[in-house]
Design an enzyme around this catalytic site. Structure first.
Site, PDB file in Angstrom:
ATOM      1  N   GLY A 230       0.826  -1.202   0.000  1.00 20.30           N
ATOM      2  CA  GLY A 230       0.000   0.000   0.000  1.00 20.30           C
ATOM      3  C   GLY A 230       0.856   1.245   0.000  1.00 20.30           C
ATOM      4  N   GLY A 235       1.657   2.380   5.458  1.00 21.92           N
ATOM      5  CA  GLY A 235       2.722   1.502   5.954  1.00 21.92           C
ATOM      6  C   GLY A 235       3.236   1.961   7.305  1.00 21.92           C
ATOM      7  N   GLU A 252       5.500  -3.379   1.388  1.00 24.81           N
ATOM      8  CA  GLU A 252       5.682  -3.124  -0.049  1.00 24.81           C
ATOM      9  C   GLU A 252       4.931  -1.842  -0.344  1.00 24.81           C
ATOM     10  OE1 GLU A 252       7.592  -4.720  -1.914  1.00 24.81           O
ATOM     11  OE2 GLU A 252       7.667  -6.828  -1.319  1.00 24.81           O
ATOM     12  N   CYS A 286       2.962   0.269  -8.731  1.00 29.19           N
ATOM     13  CA  CYS A 286       3.934   0.778  -7.762  1.00 29.19           C
ATOM     14  C   CYS A 286       5.287   0.996  -8.420  1.00 29.19           C
ATOM     15  CB  CYS A 286       4.052  -0.191  -6.602  1.00 29.19           C
ATOM     16  SG  CYS A 286       4.356  -1.872  -7.148  1.00 29.19           S
ATOM     17  N   GLU A 387       4.181  10.472  -5.737  1.00 24.85           N
ATOM     18  CA  GLU A 387       3.560   9.378  -6.486  1.00 24.85           C
ATOM     19  C   GLU A 387       2.153   9.793  -6.925  1.00 24.85           C
ATOM     20  OE1 GLU A 387       2.344   5.780  -4.357  1.00 24.85           O
ATOM     21  OE2 GLU A 387       3.291   4.588  -5.927  1.00 24.85           O
TER      22      GLU A 387
HETATM   23  P1  NAD Z   1      -3.559   2.239   0.669  1.00 29.01           P
HETATM   24  O1  NAD Z   1      -2.343   2.362   1.527  1.00 29.01           O
HETATM   25  O2  NAD Z   1      -4.553   3.312   0.723  1.00 29.01           O
HETATM   26  O3  NAD Z   1      -4.338   0.890   1.013  1.00 29.01           O
HETATM   27  C1  NAD Z   1      -3.692  -0.368   1.000  1.00 29.01           C
HETATM   28  C2  NAD Z   1      -4.452  -1.297   1.926  1.00 29.01           C
HETATM   29  O4  NAD Z   1      -4.297  -0.832   3.256  1.00 29.01           O
HETATM   30  C3  NAD Z   1      -5.965  -1.340   1.657  1.00 29.01           C
HETATM   31  O5  NAD Z   1      -6.444  -2.646   1.844  1.00 29.01           O
HETATM   32  C4  NAD Z   1      -6.499  -0.407   2.714  1.00 29.01           C
HETATM   33  O6  NAD Z   1      -7.840  -0.673   3.057  1.00 29.01           O
HETATM   34  C5  NAD Z   1      -5.567  -0.703   3.873  1.00 29.01           C
HETATM   35  N1  NAD Z   1      -5.507   0.369   4.857  1.00 29.01           N
HETATM   36  C6  NAD Z   1      -5.695   1.696   4.654  1.00 29.01           C
HETATM   37  N2  NAD Z   1      -5.586   2.368   5.822  1.00 29.01           N
HETATM   38  C7  NAD Z   1      -5.297   1.446   6.760  1.00 29.01           C
HETATM   39  C8  NAD Z   1      -5.068   1.508   8.161  1.00 29.01           C
HETATM   40  N3  NAD Z   1      -5.100   2.657   8.831  1.00 29.01           N
HETATM   41  N4  NAD Z   1      -4.811   0.363   8.825  1.00 29.01           N
HETATM   42  C9  NAD Z   1      -4.735  -0.803   8.153  1.00 29.01           C
HETATM   43  N5  NAD Z   1      -4.976  -0.938   6.841  1.00 29.01           N
HETATM   44  C10 NAD Z   1      -5.244   0.180   6.144  1.00 29.01           C
HETATM   45  O7  NAD Z   1      -3.014   1.980  -0.800  1.00 29.01           O
HETATM   46  P2  NAD Z   1      -3.895   1.866  -2.125  1.00 29.01           P
HETATM   47  O8  NAD Z   1      -4.352   3.232  -2.465  1.00 29.01           O
HETATM   48  O9  NAD Z   1      -4.897   0.767  -1.996  1.00 29.01           O
HETATM   49  O10 NAD Z   1      -2.807   1.347  -3.149  1.00 29.01           O
HETATM   50  C11 NAD Z   1      -1.948   2.185  -3.806  1.00 29.01           C
HETATM   51  C12 NAD Z   1      -0.592   2.225  -3.110  1.00 29.01           C
HETATM   52  O11 NAD Z   1      -0.063   0.916  -3.033  1.00 29.01           O
HETATM   53  C13 NAD Z   1       0.409   3.027  -3.891  1.00 29.01           C
HETATM   54  O12 NAD Z   1       1.216   3.784  -3.036  1.00 29.01           O
HETATM   55  C14 NAD Z   1       1.224   1.953  -4.583  1.00 29.01           C
HETATM   56  O13 NAD Z   1       2.497   2.364  -4.985  1.00 29.01           O
HETATM   57  C15 NAD Z   1       1.266   0.912  -3.528  1.00 29.01           C
HETATM   58  N6  NAD Z   1       1.611  -0.388  -4.100  1.00 29.01           N
HETATM   59  C16 NAD Z   1       2.827  -0.936  -3.789  1.00 29.01           C
HETATM   60  C17 NAD Z   1       3.202  -2.161  -4.346  1.00 29.01           C
HETATM   61  C18 NAD Z   1       4.520  -2.806  -3.998  1.00 29.01           C
HETATM   62  O14 NAD Z   1       4.663  -3.997  -4.225  1.00 29.01           O
HETATM   63  N7  NAD Z   1       5.476  -2.098  -3.454  1.00 29.01           N
HETATM   64  C19 NAD Z   1       2.328  -2.818  -5.219  1.00 29.01           C
HETATM   65  C20 NAD Z   1       1.105  -2.225  -5.511  1.00 29.01           C
HETATM   66  C21 NAD Z   1       0.764  -1.008  -4.932  1.00 29.01           C
END
Ligand code: NAD
Length: 493
Positions: A230, A235, A252, A286, A387
């Site tokens: 995420g 993170g 990640e 990502c 990003e």
């Molecule tokens: P996000 O961080 O908003 O959400 C990711 C997950 O975390 C979701 O399931 C969300 O519901 C959960 N989440 C959100 N807030 C939380 C909290 N307070 N406590 C626990 N869980 C929580 O990310 P997104 O918008 O869904 O995805 C896009 C991001 O993910 C981008 O930054 C992208 O670069 C990254 N990403 C990274 C990789 C990698 O392998 N490094 C791969 C794909 C996406």
């Protein structure tokens, strides 16, 4: 198109959430409803963790590596047999073109089969005897226990597989929290886990909000590890919450990857990789190569060809097999991209293609945005540093290797980096000096089941895929045996 209903998957059963609440998943192509999903909350999450714990302590610990491999291989076969259904569902839920979603199912199958093979290859070590004949020491490599997987919306099925299959192969049980925006294929995957015959409670899937279900998972005292993909802000919060019981975390996170185009690169190949690196999945990747660092000697020719290529990408309904770029996944992501385009203009960058929504009638009700490129960009601009997670790239000119390297590393992220050059010595010099978890030379997007993937800096830590992932899904226990009856005289007793 028929609207599908999805329930939570807890302890081997599909159940409604205890609150009875549901939410809808929307097709970003036309805003029709793809699925109605039971909305989990903390009560459901607690039930899922309890089921995962019971399975870990009981059934799953008694399953042999051979049987685990058989189950995983059966799961892989089921995914393969359901490729059409899974890829169509993914395309409707997320907006990814069918060509890409079918590829991601095939990739998920590879990952599962890789981990099926790994079940019998996870082992500890026997230490060299420091006191031969006196003591014998060896380490057991054991699963961590209950693993919580949290996934983003941009590659839903693939991420659901990355978070479940390796953890199971290493002997753990799993509670998965998919992204609310795109939960359908993770729940379809749960159905295949059930069909494959995985024992009850080994895999549990609880969709719901990050604030409610994700946080409860990250804080839970009976969860031993979190693997999150995420945003870096999420993170960081997960790391804070993981302190509750000092569970380990694999992160990640996001990226703003530099793609360096040197003056000696084969221009057509470089443009091809730059287009794929930037616009695959509408830039919602990502690892997207969003910062194009281009040598001044070829800058104008590169930009001209890149624009020609970008303007020819077939955009439209993800279910049309000829489509190569679909819509963004949500209205809010579209707004975010539009805002960044305004930021770029205000910062003084030159918008040289895109920057608007496509005008084709079939795109009218969807969250579409045209491939977009800014030139005249300074590396300190926000559009060069933040990003965007959409089809927006920036071109930054450089004059020599040192300047390119400096700018490439001058960013908070370190997920991926790449370069296009015919000079292999330079390529390897750069590979060692780029601050990124993956470096691509004359290619982009190569990620395989057997190679480590992960970030530097704010792109996170820990690695997924390959042997490196075993480190994060297991822990070592050292066992000592006294080979004699002597107790020593440390206490003089
Ligand atoms: P996000 O961080 O908003 O959400 C990711 C997950 O975390 C979701 O399931 C969300 O519901 C959960 N989440 C959100 N807030 C939380 C909290 N307070 N406590 C626990 N869980 C929580 O990310 P997104 O918008 O869904 O995805 C896009 C991001 O993910 C981008 O930054 C992208 O670069 C990254 N990403 C990274 C990789 C990698 O392998 N490094 C791969 C794909 C996406």
């Amino acid at each position: 198109m028929q609207v599908r209903k999805f329930q939570l998957f807890i302890d081997g059963k599909f159940v409604d959430s205890q609150s009875g609440m549901t939410f809808e998943s929307i097709n970003p192509h036309d805003q029709s409803t793809v699925g109605i999903i039971s909305k989990g909350d903390i009560v459901d999450l607690n039930a899922a963790v309890a089921a995962a714990r019971a399975a870990y302590d009981g059934r799953w610990s008694r399953v042999t590596p051979g049987e685990k491999a058989r189950l995983l291989n059966r799961l892989a076969d089921l995914l393969e047999a359901n490729t059409d259904d899974l890829s169509r569902l993914e395309s409707m839920d997320n907006g990814m073109p069918l060509a890409l979603s079918a590829f991601s199912v095939a990739d998920a199958v590879n990952v599962i089969r890789y981990w099926a093979g790994m079940t019998s290859k996870i082992h500890g070590l026997t230490s060299t005897a420091m006191r031969p004949g006196e003591f014998h020491g060896y380490s057991l490599r054991e699963p961590v226990g209950v693993v919580g997987g949290i996934t983003p919306w941009n590659a839903p099925l693939m991420m659901a597989v990355w978070k479940t299959a390796p953890a199971l192969a290493c002997g753990n049980t799993v509670v998965l929290k998919p992204a609310s925006l795109t939960p359908c294929t993770a729940l379809a995957l749960a159905n295949l886990y059930a069909q494959a015959g995985f024992p009850e409670g080994t895999v549990n899937v609880v969709p719901g909000s990050g604030e409610a279900v994700g946080s409860a998972l990250a804080e839970h005292m009976d969860v031993d590890k979190i693997a999150i993909t995420g945003d870096h802000v999420t993170g960081r919060r997960i790391v804070e919450m993981s302190a509750s019981n000092l569970k380990t975390v694999t992160l990640e996170l996001g990226g703003k990857s530099p793609h360096i185009i040197f003056e000696d690169a084969d221009l057509d190949t470089a443009v091809g990789h730059a287009l794929i690196g930037l616009f695959t999945n509408s830039g919602q990747a990502c690892v997207a190569g969003t910062r194009l660092l281009v040598h001044e000697a070829i800058h104008d020719r590169f930009v001209e060809r890149f624009i020609q290529g970008a303007e020819q990408i077939p955009i439209g309904n993800p279910l049309d097999p000829s489509t190569r770029m679909g819509p963004l996944a949500s209205a809010s992501q579209l707004r975010k991209v539009q805002e960044y385009v305004e930021v770029g203009k205000q910062e003084g960058a030159i918008l040289c293609t895109g920057g608007h929504r496509p005008t084709a009638p079939e795109c009218a009700n969807g969250f579409y945005f045209a491939p977009t490129l800014f030139t005249g960009v300074d590396n300190r601009m926000r559009i060069a540093q933040e990003e965007i997670f959409g089809p927006v790239g920036v071109v930054i000119k450089f004059r020599d290797d040192e300047q390119a390297l400096c700018m490439a590393n001058d960013v908070i992220y370190g997920l991926a980096a790449g370069l296009q050059t015919k000079d292999l010595k330079r390529a390897h010099r750069f590979a060692s000096r780029l601050q990124a978890g993956t470096v691509w030379i004359n290619t982009w997007h190569m990620v395989e089941a057997n190679t480590p993937f992960g970030g530097y800096k704010l792109s996170g830590y820990g690695r997924e895929n390959g042997f490196a992932m075993i480190e994060h899904l297991t822990r070592l226990k050292q066992v000592w045996v006294d080979l004699n009856d002597s107790v020593g005289d440390l206490l003089g007793a």
